[in-house]
Write a protein that holds these residues in place. Structure first.
Motif, PDB file in Angstrom:
ATOM      1  N   PHE A   1       8.588  -2.599 -19.495  1.00  0.00           N
ATOM      2  CA  PHE A   1       7.816  -2.063 -20.620  1.00  0.00           C
ATOM      3  C   PHE A   1       6.628  -1.315 -20.021  1.00  0.00           C
ATOM      4  O   PHE A   1       5.678  -1.930 -19.531  1.00  0.00           O
ATOM      5  N   ASN A   2       6.702   0.010 -20.046  1.00  0.00           N
ATOM      6  CA  ASN A   2       5.729   0.811 -19.327  1.00  0.00           C
ATOM      7  C   ASN A   2       5.646   2.186 -19.978  1.00  0.00           C
ATOM      8  O   ASN A   2       6.671   2.753 -20.369  1.00  0.00           O
ATOM      9  N   SER A   3       4.443   2.732 -20.062  1.00  0.00           N
ATOM     10  CA  SER A   3       4.266   4.043 -20.686  1.00  0.00           C
ATOM     11  C   SER A   3       4.505   5.196 -19.721  1.00  0.00           C
ATOM     12  O   SER A   3       4.465   6.363 -20.120  1.00  0.00           O
TER      13      SER A   3
ATOM     14  N   LEU B   1       7.322   5.527 -17.356  1.00  0.00           N
ATOM     15  CA  LEU B   1       8.604   5.274 -16.692  1.00  0.00           C
ATOM     16  C   LEU B   1       9.120   6.487 -15.937  1.00  0.00           C
ATOM     17  O   LEU B   1       9.937   6.344 -15.021  1.00  0.00           O
ATOM     18  N   GLN B   2       8.658   7.683 -16.291  1.00  0.00           N
ATOM     19  CA  GLN B   2       9.101   8.877 -15.589  1.00  0.00           C
ATOM     20  C   GLN B   2       8.327   9.102 -14.297  1.00  0.00           C
ATOM     21  O   GLN B   2       8.761   9.880 -13.440  1.00  0.00           O
ATOM     22  N   SER B   3       7.203   8.424 -14.135  1.00  0.00           N
ATOM     23  CA  SER B   3       6.344   8.684 -12.981  1.00  0.00           C
ATOM     24  C   SER B   3       6.521   7.685 -11.847  1.00  0.00           C
ATOM     25  O   SER B   3       6.002   7.903 -10.753  1.00  0.00           O
ATOM     26  N   LEU B   4       7.246   6.598 -12.094  1.00  0.00           N
ATOM     27  CA  LEU B   4       7.463   5.608 -11.042  1.00  0.00           C
ATOM     28  C   LEU B   4       8.781   4.895 -11.265  1.00  0.00           C
ATOM     29  O   LEU B   4       9.251   4.777 -12.394  1.00  0.00           O
ATOM     30  N   ASP B   5       9.368   4.415 -10.150  1.00  0.00           N
ATOM     31  CA  ASP B   5      10.616   3.644 -10.212  1.00  0.00           C
ATOM     32  C   ASP B   5      10.434   2.215  -9.732  1.00  0.00           C
ATOM     33  O   ASP B   5      11.208   1.327 -10.099  1.00  0.00           O
ATOM     34  N   SER B   6       9.444   1.991  -8.876  1.00  0.00           N
ATOM     35  CA  SER B   6       9.263   0.654  -8.302  1.00  0.00           C
ATOM     36  C   SER B   6       7.843   0.520  -7.774  1.00  0.00           C
ATOM     37  O   SER B   6       7.131   1.503  -7.584  1.00  0.00           O
ATOM     38  N   VAL B   7       7.459  -0.736  -7.557  1.00  0.00           N
ATOM     39  CA  VAL B   7       6.186  -1.042  -6.904  1.00  0.00           C
ATOM     40  C   VAL B   7       6.462  -2.089  -5.835  1.00  0.00           C
ATOM     41  O   VAL B   7       7.166  -3.076  -6.085  1.00  0.00           O
TER      42      VAL B   7
ATOM     43  N   ILE C   1     -15.219 -10.589 -22.690  1.00  0.00           N
ATOM     44  CA  ILE C   1     -14.380  -9.416 -22.443  1.00  0.00           C
ATOM     45  C   ILE C   1     -14.551  -8.408 -23.568  1.00  0.00           C
ATOM     46  O   ILE C   1     -14.409  -8.751 -24.744  1.00  0.00           O
ATOM     47  N   ASP C   2     -14.852  -7.171 -23.200  1.00  0.00           N
ATOM     48  CA  ASP C   2     -14.997  -6.112 -24.187  1.00  0.00           C
ATOM     49  C   ASP C   2     -13.639  -5.640 -24.692  1.00  0.00           C
ATOM     50  O   ASP C   2     -13.417  -5.480 -25.887  1.00  0.00           O
ATOM     51  N   SER C   3     -12.704  -5.408 -23.749  1.00  0.00           N
ATOM     52  CA  SER C   3     -11.376  -4.943 -24.138  1.00  0.00           C
ATOM     53  C   SER C   3     -10.415  -5.059 -22.970  1.00  0.00           C
ATOM     54  O   SER C   3     -10.826  -5.084 -21.809  1.00  0.00           O
ATOM     55  N   CYS C   4      -9.125  -5.136 -23.283  1.00  0.00           N
ATOM     56  CA  CYS C   4      -8.050  -5.043 -22.296  1.00  0.00           C
ATOM     57  C   CYS C   4      -7.010  -4.086 -22.870  1.00  0.00           C
ATOM     58  O   CYS C   4      -6.596  -4.238 -24.017  1.00  0.00           O
ATOM     59  N   SER C   5      -6.608  -3.098 -22.063  1.00  0.00           N
ATOM     60  CA  SER C   5      -5.711  -2.063 -22.563  1.00  0.00           C
ATOM     61  C   SER C   5      -4.703  -1.672 -21.501  1.00  0.00           C
ATOM     62  O   SER C   5      -4.712  -2.195 -20.388  1.00  0.00           O
ATOM     63  N   ASN C   6      -3.830  -0.733 -21.866  1.00  0.00           N
ATOM     64  CA  ASN C   6      -2.817  -0.204 -20.950  1.00  0.00           C
ATOM     65  C   ASN C   6      -1.938  -1.312 -20.379  1.00  0.00           C
ATOM     66  O   ASN C   6      -1.636  -1.343 -19.178  1.00  0.00           O
ATOM     67  N   SER C   7      -1.486  -2.217 -21.219  1.00  0.00           N
ATOM     68  CA  SER C   7      -0.610  -3.302 -20.760  1.00  0.00           C
ATOM     69  C   SER C   7       0.745  -2.753 -20.344  1.00  0.00           C
ATOM     70  O   SER C   7       1.297  -1.864 -21.002  1.00  0.00           O
ATOM     71  N   ARG C   8       1.291  -3.282 -19.252  1.00  0.00           N
ATOM     72  CA  ARG C   8       2.614  -2.881 -18.765  1.00  0.00           C
ATOM     73  C   ARG C   8       3.258  -4.089 -18.102  1.00  0.00           C
ATOM     74  O   ARG C   8       2.580  -4.909 -17.490  1.00  0.00           O
ATOM     75  N   ILE C   9       4.583  -4.169 -18.250  1.00  0.00           N
ATOM     76  CA  ILE C   9       5.330  -5.323 -17.756  1.00  0.00           C
ATOM     77  C   ILE C   9       6.361  -4.878 -16.732  1.00  0.00           C
ATOM     78  O   ILE C   9       7.035  -3.852 -16.910  1.00  0.00           O
ATOM     79  N   TYR C  10       6.485  -5.658 -15.661  1.00  0.00           N
ATOM     80  CA  TYR C  10       7.443  -5.398 -14.588  1.00  0.00           C
ATOM     81  C   TYR C  10       8.304  -6.642 -14.365  1.00  0.00           C
ATOM     82  O   TYR C  10       7.836  -7.777 -14.543  1.00  0.00           O
ATOM     83  N   ILE C  11       9.533  -6.433 -13.931  1.00  0.00           N
ATOM     84  CA  ILE C  11      10.387  -7.502 -13.449  1.00  0.00           C
ATOM     85  C   ILE C  11      10.094  -7.669 -11.960  1.00  0.00           C
ATOM     86  O   ILE C  11       9.981  -6.681 -11.221  1.00  0.00           O
ATOM     87  N   THR C  12       9.956  -8.914 -11.501  1.00  0.00           N
ATOM     88  CA  THR C  12       9.507  -9.167 -10.134  1.00  0.00           C
ATOM     89  C   THR C  12      10.595  -9.865  -9.310  1.00  0.00           C
ATOM     90  O   THR C  12      11.323 -10.723  -9.808  1.00  0.00           O
ATOM     91  N   HIS C  13      10.674  -9.492  -8.039  1.00  0.00           N
ATOM     92  CA  HIS C  13      11.610 -10.080  -7.081  1.00  0.00           C
ATOM     93  C   HIS C  13      10.846 -10.441  -5.822  1.00  0.00           C
ATOM     94  O   HIS C  13      10.369  -9.560  -5.106  1.00  0.00           O
ATOM     95  N   GLN C  14      10.688 -11.724  -5.548  1.00  0.00           N
ATOM     96  CA  GLN C  14      10.048 -12.132  -4.289  1.00  0.00           C
ATOM     97  C   GLN C  14      11.040 -11.984  -3.149  1.00  0.00           C
ATOM     98  O   GLN C  14      12.180 -12.438  -3.251  1.00  0.00           O
ATOM     99  N   LEU C  15      10.586 -11.388  -2.063  1.00  0.00           N
ATOM    100  CA  LEU C  15      11.471 -11.149  -0.927  1.00  0.00           C
ATOM    101  C   LEU C  15      11.475 -12.293   0.075  1.00  0.00           C
ATOM    102  O   LEU C  15      12.398 -12.397   0.886  1.00  0.00           O
ATOM    103  N   LYS C  16      10.455 -13.142   0.043  1.00  0.00           N
ATOM    104  CA  LYS C  16      10.465 -14.329   0.898  1.00  0.00           C
ATOM    105  C   LYS C  16       9.549 -15.391   0.331  1.00  0.00           C
ATOM    106  O   LYS C  16       8.775 -15.127  -0.556  1.00  0.00           O
TER     107      LYS C  16
END
Length: 248
Positions: A79-81, A83-89, A233-248
């Protein structure tokens, strides 16, 4: 960030040797370092190729003790606004700046052959300090993380917010919560914006992130700890969700 002066003030807060008197705050953050590499896939490559490359990277680093305390994680945007600018982190977590830059020094001198095989093209690389607040109990599986850009109210310090997050996490755990939380302070490479820190909320499985959301609204919302945190807290915005895979 608001301006250079406030950024320098925040950075001073993040040093491992925190200079505030012990009785000023309830909890003491244990900072760590983290690198976030935002990437696009090379033509014909996908997330499975990145996972395979990540396994090769872990094998390579396992031969060198300087990476013993390094933790790599792969993120797939969901869930990300943008999606065209990135494929992975690609996330690399270190216990401190000394170990981080020893590892970086070794990588830039010796990792060229492996770097040539990476299936991604870099878009952005961000160096950060992190203040962990809570960690999930149990083994990490394919999980999920939500990031939000947060602003503190005027006159509020990061340490005050950290204390409030700790109290909130402890109270939430008593209601069945099992989420990890971090306050992240981006440095070099960060995207400028009107925020003071990035809030990370993560689960050991994808399903647990959803269950925790329902648990919050049914059992935690409106609690004393929830209200105390909201007052800082004044505000929290630009929420985005990623699926995570630990490598070790």
């Amino acid at each position: 960030m608001k301006n250079l002066t406030s950024m320098l003030a925040i950075c001073a807060l993040l040093m491992p040797a925190i200079t505030h008197a012990q009785d000023e705050y309830k909890y003491e953050p244990v900072p760590n370092k983290a690198e976030y590499y935002v990437d696009k896939f090379k033509p014909g490559k996908d997330f499975e190729d990145l996972l395979k490359w990540g396994e090769d990277l872990v094998k390579w680093t396992s031969k060198h003790s300087i990476y013993d305390n390094w933790q790599p994680v792969l993120f797939m945007p969901y869930f990300n606004s943008s999606l065209q600018s990135l494929d992975s982190v690609f996330l690399g977590i270190w216990p401190n700046a000394t170990e981080q830059y020893i590892g970086l020094d070794y990588w830039v001198k010796n990792g060229g052959d492996l770097l040539k095989k990476v299936p991604t093209i870099p878009v952005q690389a961000i160096d950060t300090w992190q203040w962990p607040v809570s960690s999930p109990e149990g083994d990490m599986e394919v999980g999920a993380v939500r990031f939000s850009d947060c602003k503190m109210k005027d006159g509020v310090t990061g340490r005050q917010v950290f204390d409030a997050y700790k109290d909130f996490a402890i109270a939430a755990k008593s209601k069945g919560d099992n989420l990890g939380r971090k306050m992240i302070f981006p440095g070099s490479g960060a995207t400028e914006g009107d925020y003071d820190y990035v809030y990370s909320l993560y689960a050991r499985t994808v399903a647990e992130l959803g269950a925790a959301a329902d648990n919050y609204w049914m059992n935690i919302n409106g609690s004393d700890e929830d209200k105390a945190l909201g007052e800082l807290i004044d505000s929290c915005s630009n929420s985005r969700i990623y699926i995570t895979h630990q490598l070790k």
